[in-house]
Design an enzyme around this catalytic site. Structure first.
Site, PDB file in Angstrom:
ATOM      1  N   LYS A  43       0.862  -1.198   0.000  1.00 30.52           N
ATOM      2  CA  LYS A  43       0.000   0.000   0.000  1.00 30.52           C
ATOM      3  C   LYS A  43       0.889   1.236   0.000  1.00 30.52           C
ATOM      4  O   LYS A  43       1.856   1.306   0.765  1.00 30.52           O
ATOM      5  CB  LYS A  43      -0.914  -0.036   1.226  1.00 30.52           C
ATOM      6  CG  LYS A  43      -1.958   1.092   1.250  1.00 30.52           C
ATOM      7  CD  LYS A  43      -2.859   0.986   2.487  1.00 30.52           C
ATOM      8  CE  LYS A  43      -3.980   2.018   2.445  1.00 30.52           C
ATOM      9  NZ  LYS A  43      -4.882   1.919   3.628  1.00 30.52           N
ATOM     10  N   SER A  63      -9.944   2.132   2.507  1.00 33.74           N
ATOM     11  CA  SER A  63      -8.998   2.844   1.672  1.00 33.74           C
ATOM     12  C   SER A  63      -7.993   1.925   0.959  1.00 33.74           C
ATOM     13  O   SER A  63      -7.364   2.357  -0.009  1.00 33.74           O
ATOM     14  CB  SER A  63      -8.203   3.840   2.520  1.00 33.74           C
ATOM     15  OG  SER A  63      -7.383   3.165   3.451  1.00 33.74           O
ATOM     16  N   SER A 107     -10.519   0.079   6.724  1.00 37.20           N
ATOM     17  CA  SER A 107      -9.815   0.173   5.440  1.00 37.20           C
ATOM     18  C   SER A 107      -9.091  -1.088   5.005  1.00 37.20           C
ATOM     19  O   SER A 107      -8.600  -1.148   3.877  1.00 37.20           O
ATOM     20  CB  SER A 107      -8.797   1.312   5.478  1.00 37.20           C
ATOM     21  OG  SER A 107      -9.426   2.549   5.329  1.00 37.20           O
TER      22      SER A 107
END
Lengths: 492, 95
Positions: A76, A156, A180
């Site tokens: 990420k 997210s 998320s």
């Protein structure tokens, strides 16, 4: 190559049935083919990945295999990676190249992992759709039957989840401040765990809301997630909230079974307007656990309905403080101004997107003189009550099982008019962050349109082992083998 | 509590965000929507409840008060948008 789970790929590498080069090259090829459509990666790093794969093959040849030697992962783009651009999904960090490595990614490198690139995300991890990224939306590899309109992957960690579901990575790092990891895992039909707050170091992870942020993995199976968490977790003196607690063998816990466990079912998670299919899946999950020898217990978490409102005071307050560092002076993008204040204001107005600005302003307001007690202090007290709800029920049960999300993945154009509608995605996940507990999402079935639906397992602090045991039992019973539309029929 | 346009401008100044006049009404509407929704917390009785400040369910550690890092000026300055030797630059603040 793509049908191997992370655990199977690890075993095949050790047995020298496949090479790390072959495995990584297959994933690099998948990224080249699919990323223009899916946009799961902001910055693919194929050359670095292939170099790391060659190093892994040398280590394997010498018999020096670590727990993840040769395993290709997506990272990420919230984790700082030394020498590789780290954007947090924001324009304001578009030129930022960290001179250091985050502790979590350093732990993965120590264990031999290969990094395929930096995965897309909502800007500063603020969102539930990946639509707030400054680098464009991520497309969910799943579509509804007979309807090819693009759906969101959740957020997210939408790039991480879409990459794993689309077979553009064997696993990925993610972070979870209000859901998320778990919400995108549920939307993409994969597994994700947010461990106990303090389990993974936050050092080198771009901060959103520091009392809630926690790193964790997304992967295709519960065992794969357990293997990845085992490498990511561990005490770190550089994070003052890092827990000095030994990391157990999470993968071994997946084999424990649930016989004799008491599983709580919080009645407040049965919401008005929840899709009937999600209610049915939840009941099915409880029946599977009962069949496997667990006892199902009705419990109450009375402050559940206040979790989201509490979150939307605490998280923006911490974000407004954390994001004060983006000043256009020390690092990141700069917009000029005629004086210092104008430089700050122009830099931040140009560099942050609408949702980030909205949360900074809410946070600034609830912390401002005259409003602190009414909003922030009040929210901290409600947060204490939410924690007490969990502490009380965990005297009687070993884990809780709930739906992961109130709906399946939605369309890229939907739910954009009102910020609060978007916030409601996280109604089942946010209380877990407020209380600092571990929570795992796993795919358990499909809805009538063919989209995956997820269940959530919530555990006691630092008892991820029971969470993995329950998750693995649900996974065995569910036998979820459906592939995303993008990969159906092309799995080999 | 409802924000008027002047309050929106004041918050933006505190947050160091340039807000153009044409944006104020929309931001005002969005922030008031969120704050109105948050007002549901007024239903909760928090009399006598100690606030929960952190996510860690344990006391924060203190480390020894010694230097652990430093002497990395180049690494620290490497990402500066503009620099002059070993210094960051900003617009002139003193006449």
């Amino acid at each position: 190559m793509f049908e191997l789970s992370l655990a199977q790929a690890r075993d095949a590498l050790r047995a020298r049935k496949i090479s790390a080069r072959e495995l990584t090259a297959a994933y690099v090829g998948a990224i080249e083919a699919l990323n223009p459509e899916i946009n799961a990666y902001i910055t693919p790093t194929p050359e670095l990945a292939l170099q790391a794969a060659d190093a892994a093959d040398e280590a394997l040849a010498r018999g020096h295999a670590g727990p993840l030697t040769g395993i290709p992962l997506a990272i990420k783009d919230l984790f700082c990676t030394k020498g590789v651009r780290t954007t947090a999904g924001s324009k304001i960090l578009s030129p930022f190249i960290p001179p250091y490595e985050s502790t979590v990614t350093a732990n993965l490198l120590r264990d031999g992992a290969v990094f395929l690139g930096k995965a897309n995300l909502d800007e500063f991890a603020m969102g539930s759709s990946n639509l707030t990224s400054a680098y464009g939306p991520v497309t969910n590899p799943w579509t509804r039957h007979g309807d090819n309109r693009p759906l969101v992957p959740g957020g997210s960690s939408g790039g991480s989840a879409a990459a794993v579901a689309a077979r553009m990575a064997l696993g990925a790092t993610a972070t979870d401040t209000g859901g998320s990891i778990r919400q995108p895992a549920a939307f993409c039909g994969i597994v994700g765990i947010k461990p106990t707050y303090g389990r993974c170091s936050r050092w080198g992870v771009v901060a959103f809301a520091s009392s809630l942020d926690q790193a964790g993995p997304v992967a295709r199976t519960v065992e794969d997630a357990a293997i990845l968490l085992g490498s990511m977790a561990g005490f770190d003196a550089k994070d003052s909230t890092s827990a000095d607690i030994a990391v157990p063998d999470f993968a071994a816990a997946c084999k424990r079974g649930v016989r004799g466990l008491r599983i709580g079912v919080p009645r407040e998670y049965r919401m008005d307007g929840m899709a009937p299919e999600i209610e049915a899946l939840w009941q099915q999950g409880l029946a599977w656990l009962r069949d496997a020898g667990a006892t199902i217990v009705d419990v109450s978490l009375p402050h559940t309905k206040y979790g989201l409102a509490t979150y939307y005071i605490v998280a923006p307050a911490e974000a407004s403080s954390n994001l004060a560092r983006y000043d256009g002076v020390r690092y990141g993008a700069r917009s000029d101004g005629h004086d210092l204040t104008a430089l700050y204001e122009n830099t931040r107005a140009d560099g942050f997107g609408a949702e980030v600005k909205r949360r900074i302003m809410i946070g600034t307001y609830v912390l401002s003189a005259g409003y602190y007690d009414a909003y922030y202090l009040k929210a901290q007290k409600v947060r204490a009550l939410i924690l007490k709800d969990f502490t009380d029920v965990f005297r009687d049960v070993d884990a809780l099982v709930t739906p992961a999300t109130p709906t399946a993945a939605f369309g890229q154009g939907d739910r954009m008019d009102d910020p609060i509608t978007m916030y409601l995605n996280d109604v089942f996940t946010v209380p877990v962050n407020m209380a600092g507990l571990p929570g795992l999402a796993l795919p358990a079935g499909l809805d009538a349109t063919g989209l995956p639906l997820g269940l959530q397992v919530i555990g006691k602090p630092f008892d991820e082992e029971t969470v993995f045991a329950v998750g693995a039992a649900l996974e065995r019973a569910a036998g979820f083998t459906a592939l995303p539309t993008l990969r159906a029929g092309a799995a080999a | 509590m409802s924000l008027d346009p002047e309050a929106v401008r004041r918050i933006a100044r505190l947050a160091r965000l340039r807000v153009d006049d044409g944006q104020v009404a929309q931001i005002q509407g969005e922030l008031n929507g969120i704050l109105g929704w948050i007002d549901q917390l007024n239903e909760v009785d928090v009399e006598g409840v100690e606030p929960l400040t952190g996510g860690a369910l344990m006391a924060m550690r203190l480390r020894d008060d010694v230097v652990t890092d430093g002497d990395q000026a180049e690494a620290v300055l490497a990402n500066a948008p503009d620099r002059d030797g070993p210094f960051y630059t900003v617009p002139k603040v003193v006449e």
